[in-house]
Scaffold this motif. Structure first.
Motif, short mmCIF file in Angstrom:
data_model
loop_
_atom_site.label_atom_id
_atom_site.label_comp_id
_atom_site.label_asym_id
_atom_site.label_seq_id
_atom_site.Cartn_x
_atom_site.Cartn_y
_atom_site.Cartn_z
N ALA A 202 -1.86 4.51 -13.61
CA ALA A 202 -1.43 4.91 -12.26
C ALA A 202 -2.70 6.00 -12.09
O ALA A 202 -3.27 6.58 -12.91
CB ALA A 202 -0.24 5.67 -12.26
N LEU A 203 -2.93 6.11 -10.61
CA LEU A 203 -3.91 7.12 -10.27
C LEU A 203 -3.69 7.37 -8.93
O LEU A 203 -2.85 6.97 -8.02
CB LEU A 203 -5.27 6.44 -10.38
N THR A 204 -4.24 8.84 -8.58
CA THR A 204 -4.36 9.29 -7.12
C THR A 204 -5.46 9.85 -6.72
O THR A 204 -6.21 10.50 -7.95
CB THR A 204 -2.97 10.37 -6.88
N THR A 346 -11.47 0.49 -8.20
CA THR A 346 -12.46 0.95 -7.16
C THR A 346 -11.44 0.66 -5.82
O THR A 346 -11.47 1.93 -4.99
CB THR A 346 -13.65 0.44 -6.92
N ASP A 347 -10.94 -0.16 -5.73
CA ASP A 347 -10.01 -0.49 -4.71
C ASP A 347 -8.82 0.46 -4.43
O ASP A 347 -8.61 0.89 -3.61
CB ASP A 347 -9.61 -1.99 -4.65
N LEU A 348 -8.22 0.65 -5.66
CA LEU A 348 -7.06 1.50 -5.74
C LEU A 348 -7.45 3.08 -5.51
O LEU A 348 -6.66 3.70 -4.73
CB LEU A 348 -6.43 1.31 -7.01
N VAL A 349 -8.68 3.27 -6.02
CA VAL A 349 -8.98 4.70 -5.72
C VAL A 349 -9.31 4.94 -4.25
O VAL A 349 -8.63 5.94 -3.67
CB VAL A 349 -10.53 4.97 -6.45
N LEU A 350 -9.74 3.88 -3.43
CA LEU A 350 -9.80 4.16 -2.09
C LEU A 350 -8.54 4.05 -1.20
O LEU A 350 -8.52 4.74 -0.41
CB LEU A 350 -10.91 3.07 -1.49
N ASP A 351 -7.50 3.24 -1.88
CA ASP A 351 -6.42 3.03 -1.14
C ASP A 351 -5.52 4.50 -1.53
O ASP A 351 -4.95 4.74 -0.35
CB ASP A 351 -5.51 1.90 -1.92
N SER A 355 -4.03 7.16 1.52
CA SER A 355 -2.75 7.13 1.74
C SER A 355 -2.20 8.59 1.15
O SER A 355 -1.11 8.86 1.47
CB SER A 355 -1.77 6.17 0.79
N GLY A 356 -3.07 9.28 0.44
CA GLY A 356 -2.60 10.36 -0.09
C GLY A 356 -1.53 10.36 -1.38
O GLY A 356 -0.90 11.29 -1.71
N GLU A 357 -1.36 9.19 -2.02
CA GLU A 357 -0.19 8.86 -2.81
C GLU A 357 -0.75 8.42 -4.15
O GLU A 357 -1.77 7.88 -4.10
CB GLU A 357 0.73 7.83 -2.08
N TRP A 358 0.30 8.74 -5.15
CA TRP A 358 -0.13 7.97 -6.44
C TRP A 358 0.08 6.42 -6.22
O TRP A 358 0.84 5.91 -5.40
CB TRP A 358 0.83 8.32 -7.57
N VAL A 359 -0.81 5.47 -7.00
CA VAL A 359 -0.79 4.29 -6.95
C VAL A 359 -0.73 3.76 -8.28
O VAL A 359 -1.31 4.27 -9.19
CB VAL A 359 -1.90 3.48 -6.21
#
Length: 367
Positions: A202-204, A346-351, A355-359
């Motif tokens: 998980a990351l934000t 990389t996609d998830l970092v930008l997402d 959104s300002g959310e954890w993914v």
């Protein structure tokens, strides 16, 4: 291919990375057969500059050449996927610069295509090939630093510090929607997961731009990224990536803090590890006689003789070619699957930044 002849290599591209690949190919004992660039004239000039036997009029001609065993793709990001598909479909083994593709699904598709084709397909996450990175990995795996509690990764450069500093990577149409993270942040996450043997689950993230315009054109890609990560083990970490960090040229650092000790690797001082304990901190210098077997294998000169980036790149290329010849790739060699992993992150970092959310990070991304 026969084991009694050199691997025959073709390079697509004629810039800085093509030069690095060419030196590594020659040092690894390959036959640098041809180079192709954006025009026949540029291809001939690049072939001369890189020391190749010949040139091809364009990428398609090089890929179609029956003499070529391995195609190295060293072109702008937007062409990686297209050229890798053509090379794989032509039966070639492929070394492709990152990002492997401009999205996680596209990169996953390439990884699946390479696996289906039975070709060696690798991505140069070459910092894995510093002997002291392998030593850090061995110490971590052995439990020498105890349970990893938290990690810190940084990759800082200053080559885009000024508003007048421009490059094709700044243009999203050529470089993709991520710049700093796709370009250098991908090395941080690859190194973190490689050394720890753990996975980001998980990351934000937050991203920022230093200059709204460069060279009179609006900027759509990020200069700086800060990421918090959670690993499968429960360990947390922080990552900082910047291409506008004044005075920092290629400052890739990874620090692991364990329950018994810490390990720090600094790419600008690659022959050393910083080993910290509560009672004392020591600098461990590269000495093949005292290293783990994997680190010693990559240590090609005696202690006290410096090794660096080009040596790591050559080790990556040599292990890639050994896999081409033998049909068996060492598990430490970064493949298209690792390139797809970096593209997904990389996609998830930008997402997350949007959104300002954890993914959550899936274990795999659909092609």
């Amino acid at each position: 291919m026969a084991e009694d002849r050199a691997v025959r290599v073709g390079i697509i591209g004629g810039g800085f990375m093509a030069a690095v690949h060419s030196r590594a190919a020659r040092a690894a004992g390959a036959d640098l057969a041809a180079v192709a660039s954006s025009s026949p004239e540029r291809g001939r000039a690049a072939a001369t500059a890189l020391g190749a036997r010949g040139s091809a009029d364009d990428a398609d001609a090089l890929i179609a050449d029956p003499e070529i065993d391995v195609v190295h793709i060293c072109t702008p990001n937007d062409s990686h996927e297209r050229l890798a598909i053509r090379a794989l479909d032509a039966g070639k083994h492929v070394v492709c610069e990152k990002p492997l593709a401009l999205s996680g699904p596209a990169a996953a598709g390439l990884a699946a295509r390479a696996a289906s084709a039975g070709r060696v397909a690798t991505v140069p996450f070459v910092y894995r090939f510093h002997p002291m990175v392998r030593e850090a990995r061995a110490l971590t795996a052995s439990g020498s630093i105890g349970r990893v509690l938290h990690v810190d990764g940084r990759y800082l450069q200053d080559w885009l510090l000024g508003a007048d500093d421009v490059n094709w990577r700044v243009d999203a149409s050529a470089g993709g929607r991520s710049r700093a993270f796709a370009d250098i942040g991908s090395h941080v996450v690859d190194l973190l997961e490689f050394v720890t043997g753990d996975r980001i689950v998980a990351l934000t993230a937050i991203t920022s731009v230093a200059h709204a315009a460069r060279g009179g054109r609006p900027v759509a890609t990020e200069d700086m990224v800060h990421v918090l990560v959670r690993l499968a083990s429960g360990c947390h970490g922080s990552l900082t990536v910047s291409q506008v960090a004044a005075g920092r040229k290629n400052a890739l650092r990874l620090e692991l803090y364990g329950s018994d000790a810490s390990i720090g690797f600094d790419q600008e001082h690659p022959d050393q590890l910083l080993l910290g304990r509560r009672a004392h901190t020591a600098v461990v210098s590269r000495d093949p006689a005292a290293l783990s077997a994997d680190a010693a294998r990559l240590s090609i000169v005696p202690a006290g003789h410096p090794m660096g980036y080009q040596d790591a790149f050559t080790a990556f290329v040599r292990d890639t070619y050994d896999g081409v010849i033998s049909g068996s790739l060492r598990p430490e060699v970064p493949t298209f699957a690792d390139g797809a992993r970096a593209a997904l992150l990389t996609d998830l970092v930008l997402d997350s930044a949007a959104s300002g959310e954890w993914v959550d990070v899936p274990s795999a991304v659909p092609a």
